[in-house]
Design a protein around this motif. Sequence first.
Motif, PDB file in Angstrom:
ATOM      1  N   ILE A 251       0.922  -1.212   0.060  1.00 31.26           N
ATOM      2  CA  ILE A 251      -0.005   0.110   0.105  1.00 31.26           C
ATOM      3  C   ILE A 251       1.052   1.309  -0.026  1.00 31.26           C
ATOM      4  CG2 ILE A 251      -1.862   1.530   1.272  1.00 31.26           C
ATOM      5  CD1 ILE A 251      -2.650  -1.244   2.569  1.00 31.26           C
ATOM      6  N   ASP A 252       0.804   2.080  -0.934  1.00 31.59           N
ATOM      7  CA  ASP A 252       1.746   3.196  -1.345  1.00 31.59           C
ATOM      8  C   ASP A 252       0.583   4.790  -1.176  1.00 31.59           C
ATOM      9  OD1 ASP A 252       3.755   4.382  -3.888  1.00 31.59           O
ATOM     10  OD2 ASP A 252       3.443   5.217  -1.782  1.00 31.59           O
ATOM     11  N   PHE A 253       0.652   5.141  -0.058  1.00 27.36           N
ATOM     12  CA  PHE A 253       0.216   6.764  -0.036  1.00 27.36           C
ATOM     13  C   PHE A 253       1.052   7.545  -0.555  1.00 27.36           C
ATOM     14  CE2 PHE A 253      -3.593   5.967   2.771  1.00 27.36           C
ATOM     15  CZ  PHE A 253      -3.118   4.785   3.628  1.00 27.36           C
ATOM     16  N   TRP A 254       0.617   8.153  -1.852  1.00 29.47           N
ATOM     17  CA  TRP A 254       1.337   9.059  -2.514  1.00 29.47           C
ATOM     18  C   TRP A 254       0.991  10.140  -3.172  1.00 29.47           C
ATOM     19  CZ3 TRP A 254       1.592   9.445  -8.177  1.00 29.47           C
ATOM     20  CH2 TRP A 254       0.546   8.805  -8.734  1.00 29.47           C
ATOM     21  N   TRP A 257       2.729  15.719  -6.357  1.00 29.00           N
ATOM     22  CA  TRP A 257       3.073  17.119  -6.028  1.00 29.00           C
ATOM     23  C   TRP A 257       4.572  17.206  -6.097  1.00 29.00           C
ATOM     24  CZ3 TRP A 257      -0.020  14.759  -2.542  1.00 29.00           C
ATOM     25  CH2 TRP A 257       0.655  14.665  -1.313  1.00 29.00           C
TER      26      TRP A 257
ATOM     27  N   MET B   1      10.565   7.519  -6.555  1.00 29.01           N
ATOM     28  CA  MET B   1       9.804   6.339  -6.333  1.00 29.01           C
ATOM     29  C   MET B   1       9.304   5.699  -7.670  1.00 29.01           C
ATOM     30  SD  MET B   1       8.155   5.303  -2.766  1.00 29.01           S
ATOM     31  CE  MET B   1       8.417   3.669  -3.531  1.00 29.01           C
ATOM     32  N   GLY B  21      -1.884   1.891  -5.060  1.00 31.80           N
ATOM     33  CA  GLY B  21      -1.439   3.337  -4.870  1.00 31.80           C
ATOM     34  C   GLY B  21      -2.692   3.941  -4.172  1.00 31.80           C
ATOM     35  N   LEU B  22      -2.708   4.790  -3.190  1.00 31.67           N
ATOM     36  CA  LEU B  22      -3.320   5.593  -2.640  1.00 31.67           C
ATOM     37  C   LEU B  22      -3.210   7.087  -2.692  1.00 31.67           C
ATOM     38  CD1 LEU B  22      -4.209   3.059  -0.971  1.00 31.67           C
ATOM     39  CD2 LEU B  22      -5.601   4.453   0.388  1.00 31.67           C
ATOM     40  N   ASN B  23      -3.729   7.529  -3.642  1.00 29.81           N
ATOM     41  CA  ASN B  23      -3.278   8.839  -4.260  1.00 29.81           C
ATOM     42  C   ASN B  23      -4.115  10.197  -3.732  1.00 29.81           C
ATOM     43  OD1 ASN B  23      -3.771  11.161  -6.545  1.00 29.81           O
ATOM     44  ND2 ASN B  23      -1.818  10.508  -6.607  1.00 29.81           N
ATOM     45  N   SER B  24      -3.312  11.472  -3.451  1.00 32.30           N
ATOM     46  CA  SER B  24      -3.814  12.328  -2.812  1.00 32.30           C
ATOM     47  C   SER B  24      -3.378  13.500  -3.830  1.00 32.30           C
ATOM     48  CB  SER B  24      -3.249  12.552  -1.478  1.00 32.30           C
ATOM     49  OG  SER B  24      -3.587  11.645  -0.624  1.00 32.30           O
ATOM     50  N   ASP B  25      -3.602  13.578  -5.090  1.00 35.29           N
ATOM     51  CA  ASP B  25      -3.448  14.812  -5.716  1.00 35.29           C
ATOM     52  C   ASP B  25      -4.741  15.352  -5.881  1.00 35.29           C
ATOM     53  OD1 ASP B  25      -0.829  12.768  -7.364  1.00 35.29           O
ATOM     54  OD2 ASP B  25      -0.594  15.013  -7.098  1.00 35.29           O
ATOM     55  N   PRO B  50      -4.362  15.761   0.794  1.00 35.16           N
ATOM     56  CA  PRO B  50      -4.070  15.305   1.978  1.00 35.16           C
ATOM     57  C   PRO B  50      -4.814  15.938   3.120  1.00 35.16           C
ATOM     58  CG  PRO B  50      -2.037  16.030   0.975  1.00 35.16           C
ATOM     59  CD  PRO B  50      -3.282  16.056  -0.084  1.00 35.16           C
ATOM     60  N   SER B  57      -6.421   8.132   4.286  1.00 36.26           N
ATOM     61  CA  SER B  57      -5.061   8.552   4.723  1.00 36.26           C
ATOM     62  C   SER B  57      -5.306   9.299   5.981  1.00 36.26           C
ATOM     63  CB  SER B  57      -4.239   9.771   3.475  1.00 36.26           C
ATOM     64  OG  SER B  57      -5.081  10.732   3.431  1.00 36.26           O
ATOM     65  N   ASN B  61      -3.907   7.856   9.813  1.00 40.09           N
ATOM     66  CA  ASN B  61      -3.098   8.757  10.333  1.00 40.09           C
ATOM     67  C   ASN B  61      -1.861   8.993   9.593  1.00 40.09           C
ATOM     68  OD1 ASN B  61      -2.584  10.424  12.857  1.00 40.09           O
ATOM     69  ND2 ASN B  61      -1.085   9.109  13.642  1.00 40.09           N
ATOM     70  N   VAL B  62      -2.047   9.155   8.238  1.00 41.72           N
ATOM     71  CA  VAL B  62      -0.793   9.458   7.392  1.00 41.72           C
ATOM     72  C   VAL B  62      -0.392  10.841   7.427  1.00 41.72           C
ATOM     73  CG1 VAL B  62      -0.002   9.470   4.955  1.00 41.72           C
ATOM     74  CG2 VAL B  62      -1.386   7.400   5.878  1.00 41.72           C
ATOM     75  N   TRP B  65       4.259  11.884   3.379  1.00 44.62           N
ATOM     76  CA  TRP B  65       4.243  11.524   2.076  1.00 44.62           C
ATOM     77  C   TRP B  65       5.525  11.099   1.465  1.00 44.62           C
ATOM     78  CZ3 TRP B  65       0.213  13.632   4.412  1.00 44.62           C
ATOM     79  CH2 TRP B  65      -1.273  13.221   4.096  1.00 44.62           C
ATOM     80  N   PRO B  66       6.003   9.825   1.069  1.00 48.16           N
ATOM     81  CA  PRO B  66       4.837   8.656   0.891  1.00 48.16           C
ATOM     82  C   PRO B  66       5.081   8.001   2.111  1.00 48.16           C
ATOM     83  CG  PRO B  66       6.930   8.271  -0.332  1.00 48.16           C
ATOM     84  CD  PRO B  66       7.077   9.678   0.123  1.00 48.16           C
ATOM     85  N   THR B  67       3.836   7.093   2.393  1.00 47.35           N
ATOM     86  CA  THR B  67       3.880   6.449   3.452  1.00 47.35           C
ATOM     87  C   THR B  67       3.653   4.780   2.862  1.00 47.35           C
ATOM     88  OG1 THR B  67       3.462   7.792   5.222  1.00 47.35           O
ATOM     89  CG2 THR B  67       2.549   5.581   5.490  1.00 47.35           C
ATOM     90  N   ILE B  68       4.318   3.740   3.572  1.00 47.19           N
ATOM     91  CA  ILE B  68       4.285   2.422   2.751  1.00 47.19           C
ATOM     92  C   ILE B  68       3.975   1.398   3.933  1.00 47.19           C
ATOM     93  CG2 ILE B  68       5.706   0.774   1.538  1.00 47.19           C
ATOM     94  CD1 ILE B  68       5.613   3.294  -0.262  1.00 47.19           C
TER      95      ILE B  68
END
Lengths: 257, 114
Positions: A251-254, A257, B1, B21-25, B50, B57, B61-62, B65-68
């Motif tokens: 699982i990659d929170f990314w 930006w 990455m 992937g958990l994307n926060s764009d 975010p 996320s 508690n992210v 970034w990135p958190t794996i």
Amino acid sequence: MIRKWMVWALLIPIIVAGTPARADDELDQLAKDFNAAMQKCYEQFQGERSASQPTSMPTHPSVEFAPKFRVYAEKHAGTPDAIRAMIFIIGNPPSWNPAVTDFGQIDWALKTLTEQCAASPALGEHLQTIQYAFYQIGIVRIAPFFERVIKDNPEKEIRATAMHNLGFALDQGGFPPPSEDAMKVNRKRAEALYRQLVAEYPDTAAAGRAKGFLFEKENLQIGMRAPDFTGQDADGNDIKLSQFRGNVVVIDFWGYW
Amino acid sequence: MLPHEREMVKRLEGKPFTLLGLNSDQSRSALKDILKKESITWPNIWQGTPGAPGSISQQWNVTGWPTIYVLDHEGVIRHRDLRGPELEEAVMKLVEKAPPRAGSSAPTTGPVKP
């Protein structure tokens, strides 16, 4: 070479100075002068970056300015600007080296804030600065201030934030690093504080952060089965974590930006 | 990455492995553009910027970034915040323990569009 704590030491006053214009010109000017002095030091660091060892560190501007902020704070005791002045002192330890800092003025400022200002509504905007400062001035100095605010401040959001910030500091450690035994005790206390925060002030932003901490502690540690979640992909289709069961999953929170 | 992730996905094709992937764009469409531009073929959830309330996320508690997170084939968390060669080594060890599945870079159930 530039060490991480140097960057931190230089950033904190810039963070503090970035807040909106003060009502009081005298304090404004003091802050401007202080930031100019810090900027000069920063430029000197930049210049010496290529050298393997800085030849000599300039005296930290706080050695000159902390007493000036104190004089101001004492002159205007009881005002929000006095609090600002004391926050300047706390946020800017008078040394580039965290191991070699004279805490005299900081201790005075913390004592005054604790004993005279813990109930002030003007504290709200400053709690974060004190939280950042804790990394360098340590939990033993910070805790009594937050404890008094938690007990005496009439504003719910301020009490909740102080609770969160104290829990955060207890969990993190700070400098000098507490012993392993002390950290165990601190972490237990941090967890208790977060639970109390969530129970007593559930609709505050601070409680939201505490909930995140507790969720992570209870569900996301190594050895635990990850809780399921559902989200949507770029086309709006559902994706569940559990649909990948049977595969090793990264699982990659990314973000791009 | 990203270049490393692309290679890792390629190397593990056909093995019981998924990169999720958990994307926060900024937006779902921003993510779509990035997926195309960067030839990202693995599944990605768009979950808001975010700290977006109710986002995964935020719940997890992210704060950086990135958190794996690395989960084994039974969904148990085995590693956190590994990168690069260390990450791949840990993944390989877990993949060796997982029962083989056919064509399994894809999800084991349900539709997913790359």
